[in-house]
Design a protein around this motif. Structure first.
Motif, PDB file in Angstrom:
ATOM      1  N   LEU A 208       0.775  -1.014   0.087  1.00 27.84           N
ATOM      2  CA  LEU A 208       0.176  -0.018  -0.055  1.00 27.84           C
ATOM      3  C   LEU A 208       0.911   1.234   0.092  1.00 27.84           C
ATOM      4  O   LEU A 208       0.649   2.106  -0.842  1.00 27.84           O
ATOM      5  CB  LEU A 208      -0.828   0.121   1.300  1.00 27.84           C
ATOM      6  N   LEU A 209       1.924   1.233   0.920  1.00 27.80           N
ATOM      7  CA  LEU A 209       2.748   2.375   0.977  1.00 27.80           C
ATOM      8  C   LEU A 209       3.727   2.663  -0.582  1.00 27.80           C
ATOM      9  O   LEU A 209       3.751   3.513  -0.753  1.00 27.80           O
ATOM     10  CB  LEU A 209       3.563   2.081   1.913  1.00 27.80           C
ATOM     11  N   LEU A 210       3.960   1.627  -1.091  1.00 26.56           N
ATOM     12  CA  LEU A 210       4.517   1.553  -2.674  1.00 26.56           C
ATOM     13  C   LEU A 210       3.692   2.466  -3.492  1.00 26.56           C
ATOM     14  O   LEU A 210       4.091   3.251  -4.018  1.00 26.56           O
ATOM     15  CB  LEU A 210       4.921   0.391  -2.879  1.00 26.56           C
ATOM     16  N   TYR A 211       2.512   2.068  -3.384  1.00 24.85           N
ATOM     17  CA  TYR A 211       1.633   2.561  -4.375  1.00 24.85           C
ATOM     18  C   TYR A 211       1.180   4.081  -4.153  1.00 24.85           C
ATOM     19  O   TYR A 211       1.323   4.740  -5.172  1.00 24.85           O
ATOM     20  CB  TYR A 211       0.185   1.868  -4.512  1.00 24.85           C
ATOM     21  N   ILE A 212       1.192   4.364  -2.831  1.00 23.03           N
ATOM     22  CA  ILE A 212       0.922   5.796  -2.490  1.00 23.03           C
ATOM     23  C   ILE A 212       2.278   6.666  -2.844  1.00 23.03           C
ATOM     24  O   ILE A 212       2.097   7.736  -3.293  1.00 23.03           O
ATOM     25  CB  ILE A 212       0.688   5.855  -0.768  1.00 23.03           C
ATOM     26  N   ALA A 213       3.240   5.990  -2.723  1.00 27.94           N
ATOM     27  CA  ALA A 213       4.452   6.640  -3.031  1.00 27.94           C
ATOM     28  C   ALA A 213       4.707   7.071  -4.621  1.00 27.94           C
ATOM     29  O   ALA A 213       5.048   8.085  -5.010  1.00 27.94           O
ATOM     30  CB  ALA A 213       5.822   6.063  -2.758  1.00 27.94           C
ATOM     31  N   MET A 214       4.230   6.257  -5.350  1.00 28.40           N
ATOM     32  CA  MET A 214       4.107   6.033  -6.643  1.00 28.40           C
ATOM     33  C   MET A 214       2.960   7.289  -7.167  1.00 28.40           C
ATOM     34  O   MET A 214       3.130   7.861  -8.051  1.00 28.40           O
ATOM     35  CB  MET A 214       3.805   4.994  -7.588  1.00 28.40           C
ATOM     36  N   LEU A 215       1.934   7.588  -6.547  1.00 26.11           N
ATOM     37  CA  LEU A 215       0.765   8.379  -6.937  1.00 26.11           C
ATOM     38  C   LEU A 215       1.345   9.775  -6.784  1.00 26.11           C
ATOM     39  O   LEU A 215       0.730  10.581  -6.885  1.00 26.11           O
ATOM     40  CB  LEU A 215      -0.451   7.886  -6.058  1.00 26.11           C
ATOM     41  N   LEU A 216       1.948   9.953  -5.661  1.00 23.93           N
ATOM     42  CA  LEU A 216       2.529  11.085  -4.978  1.00 23.93           C
ATOM     43  C   LEU A 216       2.911  12.231  -6.173  1.00 23.93           C
ATOM     44  O   LEU A 216       3.913  11.548  -6.636  1.00 23.93           O
ATOM     45  CB  LEU A 216       3.300  10.978  -3.690  1.00 23.93           C
ATOM     46  N   PRO A 217       2.631  13.274  -6.150  1.00 25.99           N
ATOM     47  CA  PRO A 217       3.294  14.117  -7.497  1.00 25.99           C
ATOM     48  C   PRO A 217       4.661  14.395  -7.039  1.00 25.99           C
ATOM     49  O   PRO A 217       5.191  14.838  -5.891  1.00 25.99           O
ATOM     50  CB  PRO A 217       2.621  15.259  -7.520  1.00 25.99           C
ATOM     51  N   PRO A 218       5.650  14.309  -7.892  1.00 22.71           N
ATOM     52  CA  PRO A 218       7.311  14.527  -7.800  1.00 22.71           C
ATOM     53  C   PRO A 218       7.266  16.242  -7.672  1.00 22.71           C
ATOM     54  O   PRO A 218       6.560  17.119  -8.383  1.00 22.71           O
ATOM     55  CB  PRO A 218       7.871  14.067  -8.953  1.00 22.71           C
ATOM     56  N   ALA A 219       8.286  16.537  -7.057  1.00 26.36           N
ATOM     57  CA  ALA A 219       8.777  17.989  -6.919  1.00 26.36           C
ATOM     58  C   ALA A 219       9.222  18.483  -8.303  1.00 26.36           C
ATOM     59  O   ALA A 219       9.760  17.591  -9.214  1.00 26.36           O
ATOM     60  CB  ALA A 219       9.848  18.042  -6.033  1.00 26.36           C
ATOM     61  N   PRO A 220       8.975  19.740  -8.795  1.00 25.31           N
ATOM     62  CA  PRO A 220       9.322  19.986 -10.178  1.00 25.31           C
ATOM     63  C   PRO A 220      10.538  19.609 -10.531  1.00 25.31           C
ATOM     64  O   PRO A 220      11.117  19.374 -11.617  1.00 25.31           O
ATOM     65  CB  PRO A 220       9.212  21.595  -9.967  1.00 25.31           C
ATOM     66  N   PHE A 221      11.565  20.038  -9.627  1.00 25.24           N
ATOM     67  CA  PHE A 221      13.229  19.392  -9.881  1.00 25.24           C
ATOM     68  C   PHE A 221      13.531  17.984  -9.848  1.00 25.24           C
ATOM     69  O   PHE A 221      14.596  17.437 -10.480  1.00 25.24           O
ATOM     70  CB  PHE A 221      14.021  20.391  -8.865  1.00 25.24           C
ATOM     71  N   ALA A 222      12.620  17.202  -9.758  1.00 24.92           N
ATOM     72  CA  ALA A 222      12.583  15.673  -9.756  1.00 24.92           C
ATOM     73  C   ALA A 222      11.802  15.204 -10.553  1.00 24.92           C
ATOM     74  O   ALA A 222      11.849  13.950 -10.396  1.00 24.92           O
ATOM     75  CB  ALA A 222      12.671  15.136  -8.096  1.00 24.92           C
ATOM     76  N   GLU A 223      11.151  15.902 -11.412  1.00 21.58           N
ATOM     77  CA  GLU A 223      10.207  15.085 -12.499  1.00 21.58           C
ATOM     78  C   GLU A 223      10.998  14.206 -13.375  1.00 21.58           C
ATOM     79  O   GLU A 223      10.665  12.972 -13.641  1.00 21.58           O
ATOM     80  CB  GLU A 223       9.506  16.179 -13.153  1.00 21.58           C
ATOM     81  N   GLU A 224      12.121  14.526 -13.695  1.00 22.84           N
ATOM     82  CA  GLU A 224      13.041  13.581 -14.585  1.00 22.84           C
ATOM     83  C   GLU A 224      13.319  12.227 -13.869  1.00 22.84           C
ATOM     84  O   GLU A 224      13.723  11.146 -14.786  1.00 22.84           O
ATOM     85  CB  GLU A 224      14.247  14.346 -15.140  1.00 22.84           C
ATOM     86  N   PHE A 225      13.134  12.219 -12.594  1.00 20.96           N
ATOM     87  CA  PHE A 225      13.539  10.858 -11.957  1.00 20.96           C
ATOM     88  C   PHE A 225      12.414  10.220 -11.769  1.00 20.96           C
ATOM     89  O   PHE A 225      12.179   8.834 -11.397  1.00 20.96           O
ATOM     90  CB  PHE A 225      14.241  11.091 -10.660  1.00 20.96           C
ATOM     91  N   GLN A 226      11.263  10.597 -12.170  1.00 21.14           N
ATOM     92  CA  GLN A 226       9.789   9.823 -11.721  1.00 21.14           C
ATOM     93  C   GLN A 226       9.693   8.672 -12.550  1.00 21.14           C
ATOM     94  O   GLN A 226       9.239   7.510 -12.045  1.00 21.14           O
ATOM     95  CB  GLN A 226       8.507  10.634 -12.183  1.00 21.14           C
ATOM     96  N   ILE A 227      10.105   8.611 -13.694  1.00 26.46           N
ATOM     97  CA  ILE A 227      10.093   7.315 -14.593  1.00 26.46           C
ATOM     98  C   ILE A 227      10.890   6.195 -13.912  1.00 26.46           C
ATOM     99  O   ILE A 227      10.237   5.207 -13.734  1.00 26.46           O
ATOM    100  CB  ILE A 227      10.504   7.577 -15.936  1.00 26.46           C
ATOM    101  N   GLN A 228      12.013   6.500 -13.579  1.00 29.52           N
ATOM    102  CA  GLN A 228      13.157   5.406 -12.914  1.00 29.52           C
ATOM    103  C   GLN A 228      12.394   5.276 -11.586  1.00 29.52           C
ATOM    104  O   GLN A 228      12.367   4.017 -11.106  1.00 29.52           O
ATOM    105  CB  GLN A 228      14.318   6.118 -12.721  1.00 29.52           C
ATOM    106  N   PHE A 229      11.970   5.880 -10.976  1.00 33.66           N
ATOM    107  CA  PHE A 229      11.352   5.935  -9.362  1.00 33.66           C
ATOM    108  C   PHE A 229      10.167   4.638  -9.515  1.00 33.66           C
ATOM    109  O   PHE A 229      10.078   3.809  -8.828  1.00 33.66           O
ATOM    110  CB  PHE A 229      11.009   7.154  -8.884  1.00 33.66           C
TER     111      PHE A 229
END
Length: 202
Positions: free
Chosen positions: A79-100
């Motif tokens: 459950l926590l993993l899915y919540i972490a994936m759904l949380l919007p990334p910070a503007p300066f970290a958007e490029e890492f969202q795919i890898q995350f």
């Protein structure tokens, strides 16, 4: 090991930590000689040692309680993993969202695979351990420790590898055999630790 609440808590802590770490690192496939296996092969066998020690000292009921706690914790972790994936990334970290998301989505698949394998193998381990203990009137600790762990590890490996890696690795059978051979050896290695932790205090 003394039969105290403190020691039981410590064993449960090591059990849960090993279980969750195994789910996180399972996505890393390693090659050791001719063996191809997930990195979780180091952490996960510790869970069987923990339940064997708990079962030997505190009994079958307490060992099953530990297994139930592990199941609940894995669902909570998923459950926590899915919540972490759904949380919007910070503007300066958007490029890492795919890898995350790639890492966490894999972890989620491994948690599901682990839940399926875990439900069958851990119950089998506790049941076999105490069946051997009753059959031999508490004698042959090495037999119940190894026989229960080796049998349940085979079941666990077959279920987990099939669900976690189906469609992503070229040879599932090789990975199942590789992981089980290593787990088999680790079951032998953990026997002295089982004797050490369950030795009678004088």
């Amino acid at each position: 090991m003394c039969k105290t609440e403190k020691n039981l808590i410590w064993l449960n802590c090591f059990f849960i930590t090993s279980l969750l770490i195994a789910n996180v690192v399972a996505s890393k496939v390693v090659s050791i000689g001719y063996f191809v296996l997930p990195a979780a092969v180091v952490a996960y066998p510790i869970t069987f040692l923990c339940t064997d020690v708990i079962g030997e000292i505190w009994g079958e009921k307490e060992a099953n309680n530990t297994v139930k706690k592990g199941f609940i914790v894995q669902i909570f972790a998923l459950l926590l993993l899915y919540i972490a994936m759904l949380l919007p990334p910070a503007p300066f970290a958007e490029e890492f969202q795919i890898q995350f998301e790639a890492v966490l989505s894999n972890s989620a698949r491994f948690v599901i695979a682990s839940l399926c394998a875990y439900s069958v193998s851990q119950y089998c381990d506790v049941k076999l351990f105490h069946s051997f203990k009753k059959k031999f009137n508490g004698r042959y600790k090495w037999l119940r420790n190894n026989a229960s762990t080796m049998t349940s590890q085979l079941i666990d490996t077959a279920i987990f590898i099939t669900i976690a890696f189906y469609g992503t690795v070229p040879d599932l059978f090789l990975m199942i055999v590789s992981q089980y051979v290593v787990k088999f050896c680790m079951a032998l290695i953990d026997t002295p630790f089982f004797y050490f932790f369950t030795r009678e205090k004088k």
